[in-house]
Design an enzyme around this catalytic site. Structure first.
Site, short mmCIF file in Angstrom:
data_model
loop_
_atom_site.label_atom_id
_atom_site.label_comp_id
_atom_site.label_asym_id
_atom_site.label_seq_id
_atom_site.Cartn_x
_atom_site.Cartn_y
_atom_site.Cartn_z
N ASP A 1 -3.94 -15.27 7.50
CA ASP A 1 -2.67 -15.81 7.00
C ASP A 1 -1.94 -16.64 8.06
O ASP A 1 -0.85 -17.16 7.79
CB ASP A 1 -1.76 -14.66 6.55
CG ASP A 1 -2.33 -13.94 5.33
OD1 ASP A 1 -3.03 -14.58 4.53
OD2 ASP A 1 -2.06 -12.73 5.18
N LYS B 1 -5.76 -19.42 -1.18
CA LYS B 1 -4.56 -18.58 -0.91
C LYS B 1 -3.44 -19.02 -1.85
O LYS B 1 -3.72 -19.59 -2.91
CB LYS B 1 -4.17 -18.72 0.57
CG LYS B 1 -5.18 -18.05 1.52
CD LYS B 1 -5.21 -16.56 1.35
CE LYS B 1 -6.27 -15.88 2.20
NZ LYS B 1 -6.47 -14.48 1.86
N GLY C 1 -0.56 -11.81 -4.79
CA GLY C 1 -2.01 -11.65 -4.87
C GLY C 1 -2.46 -10.26 -4.45
O GLY C 1 -3.30 -9.63 -5.11
N ARG D 1 0.82 -1.21 0.00
CA ARG D 1 0.00 0.00 0.00
C ARG D 1 0.86 1.26 0.00
O ARG D 1 0.51 2.27 -0.63
CB ARG D 1 -0.94 -0.02 1.21
CG ARG D 1 -2.08 -1.04 1.04
CD ARG D 1 -2.70 -1.37 2.39
NE ARG D 1 -3.91 -2.17 2.30
CZ ARG D 1 -3.93 -3.51 2.12
NH1 ARG D 1 -2.79 -4.18 2.01
NH2 ARG D 1 -5.08 -4.16 2.08
N SER E 1 -12.90 -9.76 2.64
CA SER E 1 -11.58 -9.67 2.00
C SER E 1 -11.12 -8.22 1.97
O SER E 1 -11.73 -7.36 1.34
CB SER E 1 -11.66 -10.22 0.58
OG SER E 1 -10.51 -9.83 -0.15
C1 S3P Z 1 -4.23 -8.92 2.43
C2 S3P Z 1 -5.45 -9.44 2.74
C3 S3P Z 1 -5.68 -10.87 2.96
C4 S3P Z 1 -4.40 -11.66 3.18
C5 S3P Z 1 -3.31 -11.26 2.24
C6 S3P Z 1 -3.01 -9.77 2.36
C7 S3P Z 1 -4.10 -7.47 2.19
O1 S3P Z 1 -6.36 -11.39 1.82
O2 S3P Z 1 -4.63 -13.04 3.08
O3 S3P Z 1 -2.12 -11.99 2.53
O4 S3P Z 1 -2.98 -6.95 2.22
O5 S3P Z 1 -5.14 -6.82 1.98
P1 S3P Z 1 -7.96 -11.28 1.74
O6 S3P Z 1 -8.28 -9.92 2.14
O7 S3P Z 1 -8.33 -11.54 0.33
O8 S3P Z 1 -8.45 -12.34 2.69
#
Ligand code: S3P
Length: 443
Positions: A327, A354, A101, A33, A172
């Protein structure tokens, strides 16, 4: 070259007491971010403590390809000169996010909101993960986006967006953040309503950089609204400090609680209500975790954790707790294998999508090492007791599966091997050095 041809195994053996004071690298969520928001701010932001793991470096390259100027200074901090509101430009090649991701999903929001086009690609594992969860809300805001069977490659075409009220059906933070980042480019108010509040790092950092963003409880929802009365949000360049990643700290933390005689201090760890589920659950198991030296870091709380070995008892984790430690279940499963009794963890459907199907990977790895384990569609049950070990675990190129089972090796009768350690560099490049500094036997 396929990831499989680069596999490098690793092995952990039963350890004597772990001790020492260590720092884990910067938080992955905040690092992504920080780069993204600094890249669209006006002026130059300095980022210190950035996680220089492969995932975050993929985001950095993407933000450079979109027009931001990013370089490391003589103090090893990162100087990011942003492009200003709606200043991102279409990249001239696909944006390759590797295994990241969070990076790929959040940048999809940024690109859609900037009304530019881009193509998004990733490695074999990222290319199997669901992307429609991001594209559907973005389409509801007017985005033109296509996925490939719901996955990468994804193409976004330039389109002007409109404000919307969106209630995602999964908890999420990635979905919420992609919507908010897209909304930065839209005049008007965009609202995201969450049944269970997820990590609020985007909201905190946006507020710090001058966005008009509000969070309130309304009608049983946590409602986040971004207000842009006069066109796109203008973010001001801000110096950001990234606190230590509690999701990386989870591994030395569980190791210290389970290796007899251990006494470890983890410095600078971020504490956040939507990220501290593991600490709460481990304490409920009897874990001795003392929090000292609480302070602020760029709107987040950071503290030192002193962790001492002690017997653990089994625990039930309710589904509402899952997003606060989403996580951390690989690490918790190792603590449960060392605890007295049978632990039950519920609300784990998201673990199936994941970096790997973590429920399946945990079940298979624990079973292979002599731990009694059962799993359902969205739950895991682990019975603690003496751990035979001696098996090789398939990590499915998942960093957290690899680190969790190396921690299991520290408390098993026979060494535990993981089939690949290379992916650990996505989130925790210093894992091996840090664990060895604490006295762990990992080869
Ligand atoms: C994250 C949110 C989580 C987490 C990922 C990082 C983030 O995923 O599992 O490792 O930085 O917003 P989800 O929000 O899709 O569960």
């Amino acid at each position: 070259m396929s990831a499989a041809s680069q596999n490098l195994p690793a092995q952990a053996r039963r350890a004597d007491a772990l001790s020492g004071t260590v720092r884990v690298p910067g938080d992955k969520s905040i690092s992504h971010r920080a780069l993204m928001l600094a890249a669209i701010a006006t002026g130059t932001s300095k980022i210190s403590g950035l996680l220089e793991g492969a995932d975050v470096l993929a985001t950095m390259r993407a933000m450079q390809a979109l027009g931001a100027h990013i370089e490391q200074d003589e103090n090893a901090d990162w100087q990011v000169t942003g492009v200003g509101p709606m200043g991102l430009s279409a990249p001239n090649a696909p944006l390759d996010f590797g295994n990241a991701g969070t990076g790929v999903r959040l940048v999809m929001g940024l690109v859609a909101g900037a009304a530019i086009g881009a193509r998004f690609i990733g490695d074999a594992s990222l290319s199997t993960r669901p992307m429609e969860r991001i594209l559907q809300p973005l389409r509801a805001m007017g985005a033109q986006a296509q996925a490939t069977n719901g996955c990468l490659p994804v193409t976004i075409e330039p389109a002007a967006l409109i404000p919307a009220v969106i209630t995602p059906d999964i908890a999420s933070a990635q979905v919420k953040s992609a919507i908010l980042l897209a909304a930065l480019g839209i005049a008007g108010t965009t609202i995201v309503r969450e049944k269970i509040a997820t990590r609020g790092h985007s909201e905190t950092m946006l507020r710090l950089m001058g966005a008009d963003i509000r969070v309130q409880e309304k009608d049983g929802y946590s409602e986040v609204s971004l207000h842009n009365e006069n066109g796109p949000t203008k973010l001001k360049a801000t110096d950001l400090h990234v606190p230590g990643d509690p999701s990386s700290a989870a591994f030395p933390l569980v190791a210290a609680l389970t290796v007899p005689g251990s006494d470890v201090v983890l410095e600078n760890i971020m504490l956040n209500r939507q990220r501290d589920g593991l600490i709460r659950v481990l304490r409920a198991m009897g874990g001795d975790i003392a929090v000292t030296n609480q302070r602020q870091a760029s709107g987040e709380i950071m503290a030192d954790l002193r962790v001492q070995y002690g017997p653990l008892k089994a625990v039930n984790v309710a589904p509402e707790t899952a997003p606060d430690m989403i996580d951390e279940f690989p690490a918790l499963a190792i603590a449960a294998a060392a605890a007295e009794g049978t632990s039950h963890m519920a609300g784990l459907a998201e673990l199936r999508v994941k970096e790997s199907d973590r429920l399946a990977a945990m079940q298979a790895g624990l079973k292979a090492n002599g731990v009694q384990v059962q799993a359902g569609d969205d739950w895991l049950r682990v019975t603690g007791g003496p751990i035979a070990g001696g098996a090789s675990v398939k990590t499915h190129h998942d960093h957290r599966i690899a680190m969790a089972f190396l921690c299991l090796g520290l408390i098993a009768e026979q060494p535990v091997t993981v089939d690949d350690r290379t992916m650990i560099a996505t989130s925790f490049p210093q894992f091996f050095d840090l664990m060895r500094d604490l006295g762990a036997h990992i080869d």
